[in-house]
Write an enzyme that holds these catalytic residues in place. Structure first.
Site, PDB file in Angstrom:
ATOM      1  N   GLU A 148     -36.162  -4.734  17.126  1.00  0.00           N
ATOM      2  CA  GLU A 148     -35.143  -3.787  16.658  1.00  0.00           C
ATOM      3  C   GLU A 148     -35.652  -2.372  16.884  1.00  0.00           C
ATOM      4  O   GLU A 148     -36.821  -2.081  16.687  1.00  0.00           O
ATOM      5  CB  GLU A 148     -34.871  -4.082  15.170  1.00  0.00           C
TER       6      GLU A 148
ATOM      7  N   CYS B  66       0.831  -1.200   0.000  1.00  0.00           N
ATOM      8  CA  CYS B  66       0.000   0.000   0.000  1.00  0.00           C
ATOM      9  C   CYS B  66       0.866   1.249   0.000  1.00  0.00           C
ATOM     10  O   CYS B  66       1.642   1.469   0.929  1.00  0.00           O
ATOM     11  CB  CYS B  66      -0.922   0.001   1.207  1.00  0.00           C
TER      12      CYS B  66
ATOM     13  N   CYS C 125      -5.258   0.993   7.901  1.00  0.00           N
ATOM     14  CA  CYS C 125      -4.815  -0.385   8.153  1.00  0.00           C
ATOM     15  C   CYS C 125      -3.603  -0.370   9.081  1.00  0.00           C
ATOM     16  O   CYS C 125      -2.459  -0.433   8.625  1.00  0.00           O
ATOM     17  CB  CYS C 125      -4.443  -1.069   6.837  1.00  0.00           C
TER      18      CYS C 125
ATOM     19  N   TYR D  74     -32.155  -7.235  18.746  1.00  0.00           N
ATOM     20  CA  TYR D  74     -31.282  -6.298  18.033  1.00  0.00           C
ATOM     21  C   TYR D  74     -31.101  -6.820  16.599  1.00  0.00           C
ATOM     22  O   TYR D  74     -29.984  -6.981  16.115  1.00  0.00           O
ATOM     23  CB  TYR D  74     -29.916  -6.185  18.719  1.00  0.00           C
TER      24      TYR D  74
ATOM     25  N   CYS E 181     -20.061  -7.493  18.786  1.00  0.00           N
ATOM     26  CA  CYS E 181     -19.007  -6.808  18.029  1.00  0.00           C
ATOM     27  C   CYS E 181     -18.066  -6.084  18.979  1.00  0.00           C
ATOM     28  O   CYS E 181     -17.267  -5.263  18.557  1.00  0.00           O
ATOM     29  CB  CYS E 181     -19.631  -5.853  17.017  1.00  0.00           C
TER      30      CYS E 181
ATOM     31  N   CYS F 234      -2.892   7.354   5.362  1.00  0.00           N
ATOM     32  CA  CYS F 234      -4.310   7.040   5.522  1.00  0.00           C
ATOM     33  C   CYS F 234      -4.619   6.590   6.943  1.00  0.00           C
ATOM     34  O   CYS F 234      -5.579   7.036   7.549  1.00  0.00           O
ATOM     35  CB  CYS F 234      -4.694   5.979   4.491  1.00  0.00           C
TER      36      CYS F 234
ATOM     37  N   ASP G 161     -27.694  -9.764  19.262  1.00  0.00           N
ATOM     38  CA  ASP G 161     -26.583  -9.146  18.533  1.00  0.00           C
ATOM     39  C   ASP G 161     -26.602  -7.646  18.799  1.00  0.00           C
ATOM     40  O   ASP G 161     -26.910  -6.842  17.906  1.00  0.00           O
ATOM     41  CB  ASP G 161     -26.761  -9.451  17.026  1.00  0.00           C
TER      42      ASP G 161
ATOM     43  N   GLN H 110     -23.401  -5.977   7.278  1.00  0.00           N
ATOM     44  CA  GLN H 110     -22.011  -6.281   7.649  1.00  0.00           C
ATOM     45  C   GLN H 110     -21.077  -6.024   6.463  1.00  0.00           C
ATOM     46  O   GLN H 110     -21.402  -6.367   5.327  1.00  0.00           O
ATOM     47  CB  GLN H 110     -21.910  -7.749   8.069  1.00  0.00           C
TER      48      GLN H 110
ATOM     49  N   CYS I   8      -6.988   0.388  -2.781  1.00  0.00           N
ATOM     50  CA  CYS I   8      -6.888   0.108  -1.351  1.00  0.00           C
ATOM     51  C   CYS I   8      -6.882  -1.407  -1.189  1.00  0.00           C
ATOM     52  O   CYS I   8      -7.625  -2.116  -1.870  1.00  0.00           O
ATOM     53  CB  CYS I   8      -8.083   0.738  -0.647  1.00  0.00           C
TER      54      CYS I   8
END
Ligand code: SAH
Length: 417
Positions: A289, A32, A41, A268, A364, A38, A337, A239, A115
């Site tokens: 939700e 990269c 990453c 959720y 997450c 940037c 979730d 996702q 990218c």
């Protein structure tokens, strides 16, 4: 659970990862040029297996009080996985048009041509838009002077369906030479299935504004996940890493080990992905939700997949659970979730009162997962299995986890609410 079982059992293929790591070293297309500017990453220089080990260690430590973590699931080829790509447009000092990302912590645009983690077709489309702008006399928007037209481009790619949505975020609604611009863009990228203009005339860090005009196609794309179709609009939550998401959902189904007669709660539930995937294996699914648009998408997705045994409700998951507990309803399995903040006590307390046999917690954020596990394991549940998934290779960003909890036998249960 036999359906759609295309080797999605979550087991790692270490040899494949090692081979591809070698390929990265031999292949200069996997270097990269802008990584230092940037900042997206942070782990690019670190061998992928080491990245995985570190992520696994972090989660394993957090979950240690509740049980053992199984081997983390990494990607065989940990590049070009982002199905949603965003580029900001600007004009550099000499007048040259640039597109890319904001330098971390600033509003200076760093030029990004390709990218290593973004879908490659999406990057190519952004390159074409940049090339086309001068011939159509379209100016990028200048934030300081409030002058110009094109602010951002957002591209969403259906990883399995191959449908592509281009969202042109503009500062005003009048789009000069719109039809010819669209024709030229589609000529170079016939794979584009829909183009949307989103108008954002506010001075805000939000990419998308309220108003939308469909310029070409249906205004959304459909993607296939675990054999089911899902509609994705410019603003839908979906996702980012489809390959890993399929592994994640299949593992959640494997952990739940449905027998076919269960009533399941998908808490959720977003646009209904997990519940719709589960609906094939159980008697009934109830989804809850908070976000109104997501609930409407979830209902549409159920219809699209002809799923008849699922119902979605809009509201706060905690309050919904309290009501269910008050009405003494029964639930066999809770799939949950929650967002990064995790669940709340109202939800967890009512879950305990509803007394499901199993809870499959998809998280997450391992920190809030550990906090919520602490509550559930003090109130009659035991963690049986847990596994982490690397959703963002090369990045420090969060790791996704699935944990399976079983209700303890009556005599082993302690801790009153
Ligand atoms: N299960 C979905 C979405 C997970 S993201 C999927 O995998 O696609 C977490 C979701 O929780 C978001 O859709 C968010 O809108 C929703 N949410 C946040 N707080 C909530 C609450 N208090 N009650 C119900 N849903 C909530």
């Amino acid at each position: 659970m036999e359906k759609n079982q295309k080797n999605l059992n979550g087991k790692n293929n270490i040899k494949k990862i090692k081979d591809n790591q070698k390929r990265k070293i031999d292949d200069n297309t996997l270097a990269c040029p802008v990584s230092s500017k940037c900042g997206g990453c942070q782990l690019l220089e670190q061998p992928y297996l080491e990245q995985l080990e570190e992520k696994e260690k972090i989660v394993s430590k957090l979950l240690a009080p509740y049980g053992k973590l199984e081997q983390i699931k990494g990607m065989d080829f940990p590049y070009f996985y982002r199905n949603k790509v965003h580029a900001v447009f600007a004009q550099a000092k000499g007048g040259k048009i640039i597109s890319g990302v904001y330098r971390e912590g600033s509003h200076e645009v760093v030029q990004v041509d390709k990218c290593l983690i973004e879908d490659q077709q999406a990057d190519a489309i952004i390159g074409t838009i940049k090339k086309l702008l001068p011939s159509f006399k379209i100016k990028p928007y200048n934030e300081d002077r409030g002058y110009g037209f094109l602010r951002h481009v957002l591209i969403r790619v259906g990883h399995n369906s191959k449908e592509i949505m281009v969202v042109l975020v503009t500062a005003s609604s009048v789009f000069p030479s719109k039809n010819n611009f669209i024709k030229a863009l589609r000529r170079e990228h016939p794979q584009i299935t829909t183009i949307v203009q989103n108008i954002n005339n506010r001075n805000t860090s939000m990419v998308l504004g309220e108003q939308e005009k469909v310029l070409y196609g249906p205004g959304y794309i459909v993607d296939i996940l675990c054999g089911k179709s899902f509609k994705i609009s410019p603003k839908s939550f979906y996702q980012i890493n489809s390959i890993q998401t399929e592994f994640l959902y299949h593992t959640a189904m494997e952990f739940a080990d449905f027998q076919g007669n269960e009533k399941v709660l998908d808490a959720y539930c977003g646009i209904g992905t997990i519940g719709i995937v589960a609906s094939d294996y159980v008697q009934e699914v109830v989804g809850v939700e908070l976000n109104v648009d997501a609930v409407s998408d979830a209902k549409g997705n159920a219809r699209k997949n002809q799923v008849k045994n699922i119902h979605f409700y809009q509201g706060d998951a905690g309050r919904f659970m309290v009501k269910m507990a008050e009405k003494r309803e029964t639930v066999d399995v809770v799939l949950m979730d929650p967002p990064r903040a995790g669940s709340d006590e109202a939800f967890l307390k009512s879950t305990v009162r509803l007394n499901p046999k199993k809870i499959v917690y998809i998280s997450c954020n391992p920190q809030t997962l550990a906090r919520d596990l602490s509550f559930l394991t003090k109130h009659g549940y035991q963690m049986k299995r847990a596994m982490a998934f690397d959703m963002f290779p090369q990045c420090e960003a969060h790791v996704e986890c699935v944990a399976l909890l079983h209700r303890k036998k009556a005599e082993a249960r302690g801790g009153k609410l």
